[in-house]
Design a protein around this motif. Structure first.
Motif, PDB file in Angstrom:
ATOM      1  N   VAL A 167       0.873  -1.175   0.000  1.00  0.00           N
ATOM      2  CA  VAL A 167       0.000   0.000   0.000  1.00  0.00           C
ATOM      3  C   VAL A 167       0.910   1.224   0.000  1.00  0.00           C
ATOM      4  N   LEU A 168       0.759   2.094  -1.001  1.00  0.00           N
ATOM      5  CA  LEU A 168       1.639   3.241  -1.182  1.00  0.00           C
ATOM      6  C   LEU A 168       0.896   4.543  -0.920  1.00  0.00           C
ATOM      7  N   ASP A 169       1.589   5.462  -0.203  1.00  0.00           N
ATOM      8  CA  ASP A 169       1.064   6.831   0.005  1.00  0.00           C
ATOM      9  C   ASP A 169       1.882   7.800  -0.856  1.00  0.00           C
ATOM     10  N   VAL A 170       1.201   8.449  -1.801  1.00  0.00           N
ATOM     11  CA  VAL A 170       1.880   9.379  -2.711  1.00  0.00           C
ATOM     12  C   VAL A 170       1.375  10.793  -2.398  1.00  0.00           C
ATOM     13  N   LYS A 171       2.294  11.686  -1.971  1.00  0.00           N
ATOM     14  CA  LYS A 171       1.911  13.050  -1.604  1.00  0.00           C
ATOM     15  C   LYS A 171       2.350  14.037  -2.709  1.00  0.00           C
ATOM     16  N   PRO A 172       1.428  14.940  -3.091  1.00  0.00           N
ATOM     17  CA  PRO A 172       1.752  15.917  -4.150  1.00  0.00           C
ATOM     18  C   PRO A 172       2.361  17.185  -3.551  1.00  0.00           C
ATOM     19  N   TRP A 173       2.814  18.070  -4.460  1.00  0.00           N
ATOM     20  CA  TRP A 173       3.325  19.350  -4.016  1.00  0.00           C
ATOM     21  C   TRP A 173       2.196  20.319  -3.689  1.00  0.00           C
ATOM     22  N   LEU A 230      12.226  -5.099  -6.346  1.00  0.00           N
ATOM     23  CA  LEU A 230      12.610  -4.459  -5.092  1.00  0.00           C
ATOM     24  C   LEU A 230      11.665  -3.298  -4.801  1.00  0.00           C
ATOM     25  N   VAL A 231      11.347  -3.115  -3.524  1.00  0.00           N
ATOM     26  CA  VAL A 231      10.441  -2.020  -3.135  1.00  0.00           C
ATOM     27  C   VAL A 231      11.048  -0.669  -3.506  1.00  0.00           C
ATOM     28  N   ASP A 232      12.351  -0.544  -3.340  1.00  0.00           N
ATOM     29  CA  ASP A 232      13.000   0.725  -3.673  1.00  0.00           C
ATOM     30  C   ASP A 232      12.847   1.071  -5.149  1.00  0.00           C
ATOM     31  N   ASP A 233      12.801   0.056  -6.013  1.00  0.00           N
ATOM     32  CA  ASP A 233      12.614   0.329  -7.445  1.00  0.00           C
ATOM     33  C   ASP A 233      11.282   1.029  -7.680  1.00  0.00           C
ATOM     34  N   ILE A 251       8.422   6.308  -8.736  1.00  0.00           N
ATOM     35  CA  ILE A 251       7.291   7.226  -8.494  1.00  0.00           C
ATOM     36  C   ILE A 251       7.807   8.617  -8.141  1.00  0.00           C
ATOM     37  N   GLU A 252       8.836   8.672  -7.275  1.00  0.00           N
ATOM     38  CA  GLU A 252       9.387   9.971  -6.886  1.00  0.00           C
ATOM     39  C   GLU A 252      10.120  10.649  -8.049  1.00  0.00           C
ATOM     40  N   ALA A 253      10.437   9.852  -9.081  1.00  0.00           N
ATOM     41  CA  ALA A 253      11.050  10.455 -10.266  1.00  0.00           C
ATOM     42  C   ALA A 253      10.088  11.392 -10.978  1.00  0.00           C
ATOM     43  N   SER A 263       6.635  13.038  -2.402  1.00  0.00           N
ATOM     44  CA  SER A 263       7.229  11.856  -1.761  1.00  0.00           C
ATOM     45  C   SER A 263       6.350  10.638  -1.985  1.00  0.00           C
ATOM     46  N   CYS A 264       6.959   9.480  -1.794  1.00  0.00           N
ATOM     47  CA  CYS A 264       6.227   8.204  -1.882  1.00  0.00           C
ATOM     48  C   CYS A 264       6.751   7.296  -0.768  1.00  0.00           C
ATOM     49  N   THR A 265       5.843   6.821   0.050  1.00  0.00           N
ATOM     50  CA  THR A 265       6.226   5.941   1.157  1.00  0.00           C
ATOM     51  C   THR A 265       5.364   4.680   1.123  1.00  0.00           C
TER      52      THR A 265
END
Length: 209
Positions: free
Chosen positions: A126-132, A183-186, A191-193, A200-202
């Motif tokens: 489950v990913l949390d993606v926050k915008p600017w 890998l999770v980091d991939d 996404i942060e790219a 951010s993406c956590t």
């Protein structure tokens, strides 16, 4: 007669001895006439002759040897507590079992009954993606994120928006991965790219499936 008369004079009074001597004389003279030789005296073994050695008897087996022969002796045992014969029988039995197993596997392969391969391990993220900005189109961001493809990565079919602060909302989305391939980091780095929209993406949670 002369011999007898002279002997009679020497042994006068002993008529029995004269008769005995006369019989002996007749026996000796008759043997000389028949063979030409006087009778041979019986052979007397000389004192220097070797005596025959007595035949040695075979030594009787010891009582312990007889006991061991009756019950097979004391065979050495291996680490499994088996004799050499028992160990050989066990080895032969294992070889037969292994041969039977290989034959069964070959038969199963021909019949299409292969052993089921172990399913690869997977995880649900489950990913949390926050915008600017508060006015960022998060649905468009979600579609943009899903454009990233990788073997073993499967994006969820839905998303939701949750408030953060000051009118800003975050994008909550899911994906599943094959642990051995992704890998999770991939995922988070890709996404942060998209830093034009993403701050951010956590990873909010990660569970095995």
């Amino acid at each position: 007669q002369i011999f007898l008369s002279s002997y009679h004079i020497k042994m006068n009074g002993f008529a029995y001895d004269e008769l005995n001597l006369t019989v002996s004389y007749i026996f000796l003279t008759s043997n000389v006439k028949n063979t030409g030789k006087p009778a041979a005296a019986p052979a007397v073994p000389s004192s220097g002759a070797k005596k025959a050695e007595p035949v040695k008897k075979a030594a009787a087996p010891a009582a312990d040897d007889t006991f061991d022969d009756m019950f097979g002796g004391d065979d050495e045992l291996n680490e499994e507590g088996e004799t050499a014969a028992e160990a050989a029988a066990t080895k032969a039995r294992h070889e037969r079992m292994e041969a039977a197993r290989k034959l069964k596997e070959e038969k199963d392969a021909k019949d299409g009954k292969k052993k089921a391969e172990k399913a690869p391990e997977k995880s649900l993220l489950v990913l949390d993606v926050k915008p600017w900005e508060a006015d960022t189109d998060l649905e468009a961001v979600w579609h943009k994120i899903k454009e990233y493809k990788q073997e073993g990565l499967f994006w969820g079919e839905t998303f939701k928006l949750e408030p953060v602060a000051y009118g800003i909302k975050k994008l909550v989305m899911t994906c599943s991965i094959v642990d051995a391939l992704v890998l999770v980091d991939d995922i988070t780095e890709n996404i942060e790219a998209l830093d034009e929209w993403v701050q951010s993406c956590t990873v909010a949670s990660m569970n095995k499936i």
